[in-house]
Design a protein around this motif. Structure first.
Motif, PDB file in Angstrom:
ATOM      1  N   ASP A 197      50.023  19.660  48.986  1.00  0.00           N
ATOM      2  CA  ASP A 197      51.453  20.010  48.268  1.00  0.00           C
ATOM      3  C   ASP A 197      50.762  21.161  48.153  1.00  0.00           C
ATOM      4  O   ASP A 197      49.795  20.630  46.561  1.00  0.00           O
ATOM      5  CB  ASP A 197      51.067  18.329  46.708  1.00  0.00           C
ATOM      6  CG  ASP A 197      52.383  18.897  45.737  1.00  0.00           C
ATOM      7  OD1 ASP A 197      52.378  20.398  46.178  1.00  0.00           O
ATOM      8  OD2 ASP A 197      52.398  18.227  45.466  1.00  0.00           O
ATOM      9  N   PRO A 198      50.943  22.195  47.595  1.00  0.00           N
ATOM     10  CA  PRO A 198      50.168  23.276  46.885  1.00  0.00           C
ATOM     11  C   PRO A 198      50.056  23.121  45.317  1.00  0.00           C
ATOM     12  O   PRO A 198      49.493  23.984  45.374  1.00  0.00           O
ATOM     13  CB  PRO A 198      50.856  24.633  47.896  1.00  0.00           C
ATOM     14  CG  PRO A 198      52.902  23.280  47.987  1.00  0.00           C
ATOM     15  CD  PRO A 198      52.289  22.628  48.131  1.00  0.00           C
ATOM     16  N   GLY A 226      58.796  21.074  55.728  1.00  0.00           N
ATOM     17  CA  GLY A 226      57.515  21.431  55.513  1.00  0.00           C
ATOM     18  C   GLY A 226      58.410  22.652  55.391  1.00  0.00           C
ATOM     19  O   GLY A 226      59.122  22.947  55.818  1.00  0.00           O
ATOM     20  N   THR A 227      57.103  23.585  54.876  1.00  0.00           N
ATOM     21  CA  THR A 227      56.985  25.043  54.593  1.00  0.00           C
ATOM     22  C   THR A 227      55.629  24.979  56.011  1.00  0.00           C
ATOM     23  O   THR A 227      54.704  24.999  55.516  1.00  0.00           O
ATOM     24  CB  THR A 227      57.281  25.903  53.625  1.00  0.00           C
ATOM     25  OG1 THR A 227      57.855  25.609  52.664  1.00  0.00           O
ATOM     26  CG2 THR A 227      56.303  27.804  53.309  1.00  0.00           C
ATOM     27  N   ILE A 228      56.253  25.637  57.319  1.00  0.00           N
ATOM     28  CA  ILE A 228      54.891  25.981  57.786  1.00  0.00           C
ATOM     29  C   ILE A 228      54.109  27.094  57.836  1.00  0.00           C
ATOM     30  O   ILE A 228      55.121  28.420  57.844  1.00  0.00           O
ATOM     31  CB  ILE A 228      56.084  25.889  59.429  1.00  0.00           C
ATOM     32  CG1 ILE A 228      56.314  24.469  59.273  1.00  0.00           C
ATOM     33  CG2 ILE A 228      54.783  26.026  60.877  1.00  0.00           C
ATOM     34  CD1 ILE A 228      57.006  24.604  61.146  1.00  0.00           C
ATOM     35  N   ILE A 252      46.335  16.336  49.374  1.00  0.00           N
ATOM     36  CA  ILE A 252      45.746  16.180  50.816  1.00  0.00           C
ATOM     37  C   ILE A 252      46.454  14.783  51.384  1.00  0.00           C
ATOM     38  O   ILE A 252      45.868  14.064  51.052  1.00  0.00           O
ATOM     39  CB  ILE A 252      44.921  16.413  51.322  1.00  0.00           C
ATOM     40  CG1 ILE A 252      43.597  17.118  50.865  1.00  0.00           C
ATOM     41  CG2 ILE A 252      44.456  16.973  52.769  1.00  0.00           C
ATOM     42  CD1 ILE A 252      44.291  19.041  51.479  1.00  0.00           C
ATOM     43  N   GLU A 253      47.943  14.954  51.975  1.00  0.00           N
ATOM     44  CA  GLU A 253      48.969  13.717  52.266  1.00  0.00           C
ATOM     45  C   GLU A 253      48.709  13.147  53.358  1.00  0.00           C
ATOM     46  O   GLU A 253      48.434  11.628  53.065  1.00  0.00           O
ATOM     47  CB  GLU A 253      50.411  14.608  51.728  1.00  0.00           C
ATOM     48  CG  GLU A 253      50.168  15.195  50.428  1.00  0.00           C
ATOM     49  CD  GLU A 253      50.081  14.033  48.937  1.00  0.00           C
ATOM     50  OE1 GLU A 253      50.836  12.489  49.782  1.00  0.00           O
ATOM     51  OE2 GLU A 253      49.943  14.676  48.065  1.00  0.00           O
ATOM     52  N   GLY A 276      58.636  19.979  49.764  1.00  0.00           N
ATOM     53  CA  GLY A 276      57.884  20.721  48.689  1.00  0.00           C
ATOM     54  C   GLY A 276      56.401  21.081  48.993  1.00  0.00           C
ATOM     55  O   GLY A 276      55.195  21.404  48.808  1.00  0.00           O
ATOM     56  N   CYS A 277      55.806  20.894  50.544  1.00  0.00           N
ATOM     57  CA  CYS A 277      54.667  20.326  51.058  1.00  0.00           C
ATOM     58  C   CYS A 277      54.725  21.303  52.429  1.00  0.00           C
ATOM     59  O   CYS A 277      55.693  22.380  52.982  1.00  0.00           O
ATOM     60  CB  CYS A 277      54.227  19.391  51.931  1.00  0.00           C
ATOM     61  SG  CYS A 277      54.079  18.075  50.441  1.00  0.00           S
ATOM     62  N   ILE A 278      53.086  22.286  52.376  1.00  0.00           N
ATOM     63  CA  ILE A 278      52.541  23.419  53.225  1.00  0.00           C
ATOM     64  C   ILE A 278      52.242  22.093  54.438  1.00  0.00           C
ATOM     65  O   ILE A 278      51.933  21.298  54.538  1.00  0.00           O
ATOM     66  CB  ILE A 278      52.484  23.849  52.506  1.00  0.00           C
ATOM     67  CG1 ILE A 278      52.674  25.338  52.285  1.00  0.00           C
ATOM     68  CG2 ILE A 278      51.271  25.060  54.252  1.00  0.00           C
ATOM     69  CD1 ILE A 278      51.339  25.727  50.936  1.00  0.00           C
TER      70      ILE A 278
END
Length: 526
Positions: A472-473, A9-11, A492-493, A51-53
């Motif tokens: 997921d943005p 993910g992107t932190i 909100i995963e 693909g998530c933050i």
């Protein structure tokens, strides 16, 4: 081997710095940031966050989950938004420290805020109250001592200034409550019995809060003086004279302040420039909500909730109350009834007072009074007092942080109860670019953690508590609306609280890892 590895993910770590690629590992209730080649890292559970933050768990600094987080421990309206910590005891309203008699009166008076769920109510002190939440709810809880509780115990339910010995008693209660885990003091200066506190009294109480390292959090006296800025000026005077940090609750452009956001923000800047440690929160909606009896003038509350109900039934008293509602409410006819207790009046939920009165063939003020009587004060409403254009300006200020201020009762609550944080991330960040993702997440995480001394929370950094949200943005959004408010958000995963997975692929796992928090860590470590 780690318990969990959140990979790819992107932190966005909560500091406000730009996001970066990396993995987050969880071991017990702590986290570790991993970068570089992590292909050899082993974990009992690996989550693909491509693909998530990945962000710190969100902190909701103004909530009304004081009782319902216990009676509905899954806490789904909040946890499904990614909220891992809720601050309760806001607006001078709460349920500790209180004697049994005063607890019963507070439960009656504020059933239109918190309901009156079936609980044991077997506490009296702050410590006993906070222990109710340990591993019995999904999210963490932090507590502000409500000045309404202090007044009920030290002064009683009369609308009069406190005597010197009564102020000393309240100061002792603050010291004890903060030693037991509270993080500061709250006032709701439209909500009796706390609203009867004078400025001088609050200065003395805040001196004690400052000594203990806490924060003064205030719903100001909106009808004071000019009915525009004088309530905020009082809050600043209290901060200046006591030396206590000040945090203004739901600071947004109400009806008297519409279109004056530049002036409101200049007020904050001037205060901070003068040395006042001032911050504020605001929610991303144009409607406010609270208990119906805020429409009743202060004198009608004298003596407590039973006296209020008696006066509502007295024609002379009722007529005397007419037209004396707070100016921030606007016309009572436009108030939307969001919650009632009895089945016979459920049809009112979602209707304005005007529409309800029309169906009953009654005067609107009589409709309001009769509903409060029939529902034993367990009536709530929302009203459109703000403007989204003003809201979008207020939330850009660096001293601002987010909150939901959502009521958890009734069939037609304000949608902010279910949608606040995903709405920010989706509509205000992704779609309208009012804030960057990093700015918004800072206002939900590290900034409130810093303000309220919630150490080990609010930042993704090695050794911090593993309160984590993966979203997921592209799809995140708050889908709750005024017409259909009880809808969980999209995008909100995963949500972790104290290292335990509470939301998995958008579904609650049933885990109840919530802890009572203090400025120094867990209550059990005092």
């Amino acid at each position: 081997m780690f318990d969990v590895l959140i990979r790819g993910g992107t932190i966005v770590d909560g500091t406000g710095n730009v996001g970066f690629k990396g993995d987050v590992a969880i071991e017990a209730d702590r986290l570790k940031i991993l970068v570089g080649d992590t292909s050899s890292v082993q974990a009992a559970n690996t989550i693909d966050a491509s693909g998530c933050i990945v962000a710190p768990g969100f902190i909701d600094v103004h909530t009304h989950s004081d009782l319902i987080a216990l009676s509905e421990p899954l806490n789904e309206p909040k946890i499904m938004q990614g909220i891992c910590t809720e601050i309760v005891g806001l607006d001078g309203i709460g349920y500790a420290p209180l004697s049994k008699k005063n607890l019963e009166m507070m439960l009656l008076l504020y059933s239109g805020v918190d309901g009156r769920p079936k609980l044991d109510y077997n506490w009296s002190s702050v410590a006993e109250y906070l222990q109710q939440f340990r591993h019995k709810t999904s999210a963490n809880i932090a507590y502000l001592v409500p000045n309404g509780c202090l007044r009920a115990e030290a002064v009683g339910w009369e609308g009069r200034p406190a005597a010197e010995d009564e102020i000393r008693k309240m100061q002792d209660m603050i010291r004890q409550g903060m030693a037991q885990g509270a993080i500061g003091l709250s006032t709701g200066l439209q909500y009796p019995p706390g609203s009867w506190a004078t400025t001088d009294e609050l200065v003395e109480l805040c001196k004690t809060v400052a000594e203990c390292g806490g924060v003064y959090v205030t719903h100001v006296r909106y009808d004071l003086g000019d009915g525009v800025f004088d309530g905020f000026r009082e809050a600043l005077r209290i901060g200046i004279r006591s030396g206590c940090p000040v945090h203004i609750s739901h600071y947004f452009a109400t009806i008297p302040l519409r279109g004056q956001t530049a002036r409101m923000l200049q007020f904050v800047d001037d205060a901070r420039a003068s040395g006042v440690d001032l911050t504020f929160d605001a929610y991303p909606y144009e409607a406010g909500s609270t208990t119906m009896h805020i429409a009743v003038p202060q004198w009608a509350h004298n003596g407590g909730p039973h006296e209020l109900l008696r006066r509502l039934q007295n024609r002379n008293d009722r007529d005397r109350m007419r037209g004396q509602s707070s100016k921030i409410l606007g016309q009572i006819e436009g108030m939307v009834i969001s919650a009632v207790k009895t089945e016979k009046n459920k049809w009112c939920e979602g209707l304005t007072v005007a529409a309800t009165a029309d169906r009953l063939n009654k005067d609107p003020w009589d409709t309001v009074c009769d509903l409060m009587i029939e529902e034993d004060l367990e009536v709530a409403f929302y009203t459109f007092g703000g403007d989204m254009n003003d809201v979008k300006v207020m939330i850009t200020h660096p001293a601002h942080m987010f909150c939901s201020d959502g009521l958890r009762i009734g069939g037609m609550p304000n949608p902010r109860t279910y949608g606040t944080y995903p709405k920010i991330l989706g509509q205000l960040v992704r779609d309208e670019r009012v804030l960057t993702m990093e700015q918004a997440i800072r206002k939900m995480t590290s900034f409130p953690a810093q303000r309220f001394g919630l150490r080990d929370r609010g930042i993704l950094r090695d050794g911090m508590k593993a309160d984590i949200v993966v979203f997921d943005p592209v799809t995140v959004s708050g889908v709750a609306t005024f017409a259909n408010p009880k809808q969980f958000p999209l995008g909100i995963e995963y949500v972790f609280v104290n290292g335990k997975m509470v939301v998995e692929k958008g579904k609650h796992t049933g885990a109840l890892p919530g802890e009572p928090l203090t400025m120094r860590g867990y209550v059990g470590r005092i």
